[in-house]
Design a protein around this motif. Sequence first.
Motif, PDB file in Angstrom:
ATOM      1  N   ALA A 141       0.851  -1.197   0.000  1.00 38.64           N
ATOM      2  CA  ALA A 141       0.000   0.000   0.000  1.00 38.64           C
ATOM      3  C   ALA A 141       0.876   1.233   0.000  1.00 38.64           C
ATOM      4  O   ALA A 141       1.921   1.267   0.661  1.00 38.64           O
ATOM      5  CB  ALA A 141      -0.911   0.005   1.223  1.00 38.64           C
ATOM      6  N   PHE A 142       0.442   2.261  -0.732  1.00 39.46           N
ATOM      7  CA  PHE A 142       1.145   3.541  -0.780  1.00 39.46           C
ATOM      8  C   PHE A 142       0.436   4.559   0.103  1.00 39.46           C
ATOM      9  O   PHE A 142      -0.799   4.563   0.212  1.00 39.46           O
ATOM     10  CB  PHE A 142       1.157   4.099  -2.205  1.00 39.46           C
ATOM     11  CG  PHE A 142       2.162   3.475  -3.122  1.00 39.46           C
ATOM     12  CD1 PHE A 142       3.481   3.899  -3.131  1.00 39.46           C
ATOM     13  CD2 PHE A 142       1.788   2.465  -3.995  1.00 39.46           C
ATOM     14  CE1 PHE A 142       4.413   3.335  -3.991  1.00 39.46           C
ATOM     15  CE2 PHE A 142       2.703   1.891  -4.868  1.00 39.46           C
ATOM     16  CZ  PHE A 142       4.018   2.323  -4.859  1.00 39.46           C
ATOM     17  N   SER A 143       1.203   5.461   0.686  1.00 38.67           N
ATOM     18  CA  SER A 143       0.613   6.633   1.344  1.00 38.67           C
ATOM     19  C   SER A 143       0.277   7.663   0.274  1.00 38.67           C
ATOM     20  O   SER A 143       0.876   7.665  -0.810  1.00 38.67           O
ATOM     21  CB  SER A 143       1.580   7.228   2.372  1.00 38.67           C
ATOM     22  OG  SER A 143       2.765   7.673   1.737  1.00 38.67           O
ATOM     23  N   SER A 144      -0.665   8.546   0.578  1.00 42.74           N
ATOM     24  CA  SER A 144      -1.135   9.502  -0.424  1.00 42.74           C
ATOM     25  C   SER A 144      -0.072  10.527  -0.811  1.00 42.74           C
ATOM     26  O   SER A 144      -0.164  11.137  -1.882  1.00 42.74           O
ATOM     27  CB  SER A 144      -2.380  10.233   0.082  1.00 42.74           C
ATOM     28  OG  SER A 144      -2.120  10.875   1.313  1.00 42.74           O
ATOM     29  N   SER A 185      -4.638   5.284   5.706  1.00 36.19           N
ATOM     30  CA  SER A 185      -5.778   6.192   5.645  1.00 36.19           C
ATOM     31  C   SER A 185      -5.521   7.217   4.544  1.00 36.19           C
ATOM     32  O   SER A 185      -4.387   7.385   4.081  1.00 36.19           O
ATOM     33  CB  SER A 185      -5.999   6.887   6.988  1.00 36.19           C
ATOM     34  OG  SER A 185      -4.868   7.670   7.348  1.00 36.19           O
ATOM     35  N   ALA A 186      -6.569   7.915   4.111  1.00 36.96           N
ATOM     36  CA  ALA A 186      -6.457   8.809   2.951  1.00 36.96           C
ATOM     37  C   ALA A 186      -5.429   9.921   3.145  1.00 36.96           C
ATOM     38  O   ALA A 186      -4.802  10.358   2.185  1.00 36.96           O
ATOM     39  CB  ALA A 186      -7.818   9.403   2.624  1.00 36.96           C
ATOM     40  N   ASP A 187      -5.241  10.364   4.385  1.00 40.77           N
ATOM     41  CA  ASP A 187      -4.257  11.423   4.642  1.00 40.77           C
ATOM     42  C   ASP A 187      -2.925  10.884   5.148  1.00 40.77           C
ATOM     43  O   ASP A 187      -2.015  11.660   5.468  1.00 40.77           O
ATOM     44  CB  ASP A 187      -4.814  12.444   5.630  1.00 40.77           C
ATOM     45  CG  ASP A 187      -5.156  11.831   6.994  1.00 40.77           C
ATOM     46  OD1 ASP A 187      -4.908  10.614   7.193  1.00 40.77           O
ATOM     47  OD2 ASP A 187      -5.689  12.559   7.851  1.00 40.77           O
ATOM     48  N   LEU A 191      -2.007   3.664   9.530  1.00 36.85           N
ATOM     49  CA  LEU A 191      -1.663   2.517   8.709  1.00 36.85           C
ATOM     50  C   LEU A 191      -2.215   1.281   9.411  1.00 36.85           C
ATOM     51  O   LEU A 191      -1.977   1.087  10.605  1.00 36.85           O
ATOM     52  CB  LEU A 191      -0.138   2.416   8.558  1.00 36.85           C
ATOM     53  CG  LEU A 191       0.453   1.208   7.832  1.00 36.85           C
ATOM     54  CD1 LEU A 191      -0.034   1.150   6.386  1.00 36.85           C
ATOM     55  CD2 LEU A 191       1.983   1.265   7.874  1.00 36.85           C
ATOM     56  N   ALA A 192      -2.980   0.464   8.695  1.00 32.23           N
ATOM     57  CA  ALA A 192      -3.622  -0.714   9.292  1.00 32.23           C
ATOM     58  C   ALA A 192      -3.132  -1.989   8.626  1.00 32.23           C
ATOM     59  O   ALA A 192      -2.901  -2.018   7.408  1.00 32.23           O
ATOM     60  CB  ALA A 192      -5.140  -0.611   9.151  1.00 32.23           C
ATOM     61  N   SER A 193      -2.978  -3.037   9.427  1.00 31.52           N
ATOM     62  CA  SER A 193      -2.642  -4.353   8.883  1.00 31.52           C
ATOM     63  C   SER A 193      -3.408  -5.420   9.651  1.00 31.52           C
ATOM     64  O   SER A 193      -3.773  -5.229  10.813  1.00 31.52           O
ATOM     65  CB  SER A 193      -1.134  -4.627   8.958  1.00 31.52           C
ATOM     66  OG  SER A 193      -0.726  -4.852  10.302  1.00 31.52           O
ATOM     67  N   ALA A 194      -3.655  -6.549   8.991  1.00 28.90           N
ATOM     68  CA  ALA A 194      -4.409  -7.635   9.627  1.00 28.90           C
ATOM     69  C   ALA A 194      -4.154  -8.933   8.879  1.00 28.90           C
ATOM     70  O   ALA A 194      -3.672  -8.934   7.745  1.00 28.90           O
ATOM     71  CB  ALA A 194      -5.902  -7.309   9.649  1.00 28.90           C
ATOM     72  N   LEU A 224      -9.054  -5.215   4.042  1.00 26.92           N
ATOM     73  CA  LEU A 224      -9.430  -4.001   4.768  1.00 26.92           C
ATOM     74  C   LEU A 224      -9.213  -2.800   3.866  1.00 26.92           C
ATOM     75  O   LEU A 224      -8.427  -2.830   2.919  1.00 26.92           O
ATOM     76  CB  LEU A 224      -8.673  -3.869   6.095  1.00 26.92           C
ATOM     77  CG  LEU A 224      -7.149  -3.958   6.146  1.00 26.92           C
ATOM     78  CD1 LEU A 224      -6.483  -2.691   5.627  1.00 26.92           C
ATOM     79  CD2 LEU A 224      -6.687  -4.217   7.579  1.00 26.92           C
ATOM     80  N   ALA A 225      -9.928  -1.712   4.164  1.00 23.97           N
ATOM     81  CA  ALA A 225      -9.803  -0.490   3.357  1.00 23.97           C
ATOM     82  C   ALA A 225     -10.258   0.704   4.177  1.00 23.97           C
ATOM     83  O   ALA A 225     -11.244   0.616   4.922  1.00 23.97           O
ATOM     84  CB  ALA A 225     -10.633  -0.600   2.084  1.00 23.97           C
ATOM     85  N   PHE A 226      -9.554   1.814   4.033  1.00 16.71           N
ATOM     86  CA  PHE A 226      -9.942   3.068   4.661  1.00 16.71           C
ATOM     87  C   PHE A 226     -10.854   3.860   3.733  1.00 16.71           C
ATOM     88  O   PHE A 226     -10.800   3.712   2.503  1.00 16.71           O
ATOM     89  CB  PHE A 226      -8.713   3.928   4.964  1.00 16.71           C
ATOM     90  CG  PHE A 226      -8.035   3.615   6.266  1.00 16.71           C
ATOM     91  CD1 PHE A 226      -8.528   4.119   7.464  1.00 16.71           C
ATOM     92  CD2 PHE A 226      -6.889   2.830   6.303  1.00 16.71           C
ATOM     93  CE1 PHE A 226      -7.902   3.849   8.665  1.00 16.71           C
ATOM     94  CE2 PHE A 226      -6.240   2.558   7.502  1.00 16.71           C
ATOM     95  CZ  PHE A 226      -6.758   3.071   8.692  1.00 16.71           C
ATOM     96  N   SER A 227     -11.653   4.729   4.337  1.00 15.15           N
ATOM     97  CA  SER A 227     -12.450   5.685   3.563  1.00 15.15           C
ATOM     98  C   SER A 227     -11.527   6.517   2.680  1.00 15.15           C
ATOM     99  O   SER A 227     -10.435   6.896   3.099  1.00 15.15           O
ATOM    100  CB  SER A 227     -13.229   6.599   4.508  1.00 15.15           C
ATOM    101  OG  SER A 227     -13.714   7.737   3.816  1.00 15.15           O
ATOM    102  N   PRO A 228     -11.975   6.860   1.458  1.00 17.84           N
ATOM    103  CA  PRO A 228     -11.136   7.683   0.574  1.00 17.84           C
ATOM    104  C   PRO A 228     -11.139   9.166   0.923  1.00 17.84           C
ATOM    105  O   PRO A 228     -10.431   9.948   0.290  1.00 17.84           O
ATOM    106  CB  PRO A 228     -11.778   7.458  -0.805  1.00 17.84           C
ATOM    107  CG  PRO A 228     -13.221   7.190  -0.497  1.00 17.84           C
ATOM    108  CD  PRO A 228     -13.211   6.406   0.789  1.00 17.84           C
ATOM    109  N   THR A 229     -11.912   9.556   1.943  1.00 14.80           N
ATOM    110  CA  THR A 229     -12.011  10.965   2.326  1.00 14.80           C
ATOM    111  C   THR A 229     -10.954  11.307   3.368  1.00 14.80           C
ATOM    112  O   THR A 229     -10.881  10.654   4.418  1.00 14.80           O
ATOM    113  CB  THR A 229     -13.407  11.277   2.898  1.00 14.80           C
ATOM    114  OG1 THR A 229     -14.401  10.929   1.921  1.00 14.80           O
ATOM    115  CG2 THR A 229     -13.533  12.740   3.255  1.00 14.80           C
TER     116      THR A 229
END
Length: 348
Positions: A141-144, A185-187, A191-194, A224-229
Amino acid sequence: MPLHKLHLFSAVLLFSLFSFLNLAAAVEWKSEKTLRITPEQLQNSPDGKIPVVVGISVNLKGDRLVTVGDDHITRIWSLPSGKIEKHISDQSDWVRCAKFSPNGKYLVTGGMDQNMYCYNSQTFEQLFPFETGGNTVRAIAFSSDNERMAMVGYDNILRLYRLSHRRLPIQMLTNGEDQRCVAFSADGRYLASAGRSGIIRIFDMATNTHFDLPKRHTRRINALAFSPTKGDYSLITGGDDQKIYVWSVENRTVTKEFTYPSGKVSALTFCGTDLIAAGSSNNSLSVWRLNSTRQEPLYYSQEHTGTIAELIWDEVNHQLISCSFDTTVKIWKIDTDSVGMTDTILLR
């Protein structure tokens, strides 16, 4: 009939009835386009078989799609034409994941051969390999801000890379071996992992601390996925227990839950801000509206004939893209702008 068998039969009957009622109100959904590899397109495939597709990503412009799978090859597709433009054959085992960077500069792939490579996303020339520590690459996963990239695999370490420095990664301890999914997360704050443990670990990138969300899943978490906002720290998680939980990461609480109609939850994504899509090991795809009071999905499809491996939302073209062990990629149109106070989605 013995009492214990009667109880088992009753439980199965009730579950079947629950699944039927959950799907009764759902609209049957048809994909707009299917991409599949033909036997004539199997250049460099090690066994000559059409590969399962386990990872997908869309570039910044929304005109190229990357697919990876069990034949060790990364394929670049033109989304408008649906044709393959390029093959990359650097990996020697299953390629499990591929992601374009948010700024459109890089493509990163990783797999079972314990290798992970960075490419120029325009020319697809290999720029450099990453140091993986000799571990299988399961998810990235990339950070924004495009500065950081996270990787997890089948051990208990999350590896955090800085693309600008290309140094050895920072190693962060997760809550168990066999990590299956990772997301920023979008900002970039969290960072989440599971994975196998069923527990979600949250890393707070601003304070360099971490915490675990309360255990709600009873089996392995697959997606898993974070909100895009930006500033919205809602997180969705799903796994082998058929549960989908919507979390408030800041409050560390579940705000909503859904039970998948059938099969283990194998893939999840937000579709815009108010819709979520989930795929299952039972080959099905469902879409829910987050702020609806109904439990049954809005739309349900069983067009795929294999486990759905990944779902992504293509914001440029406003479409959902799914890939599956049935060797296909399917494109689904959703008009998210039409989703207002009703429980209706317009598909085109």
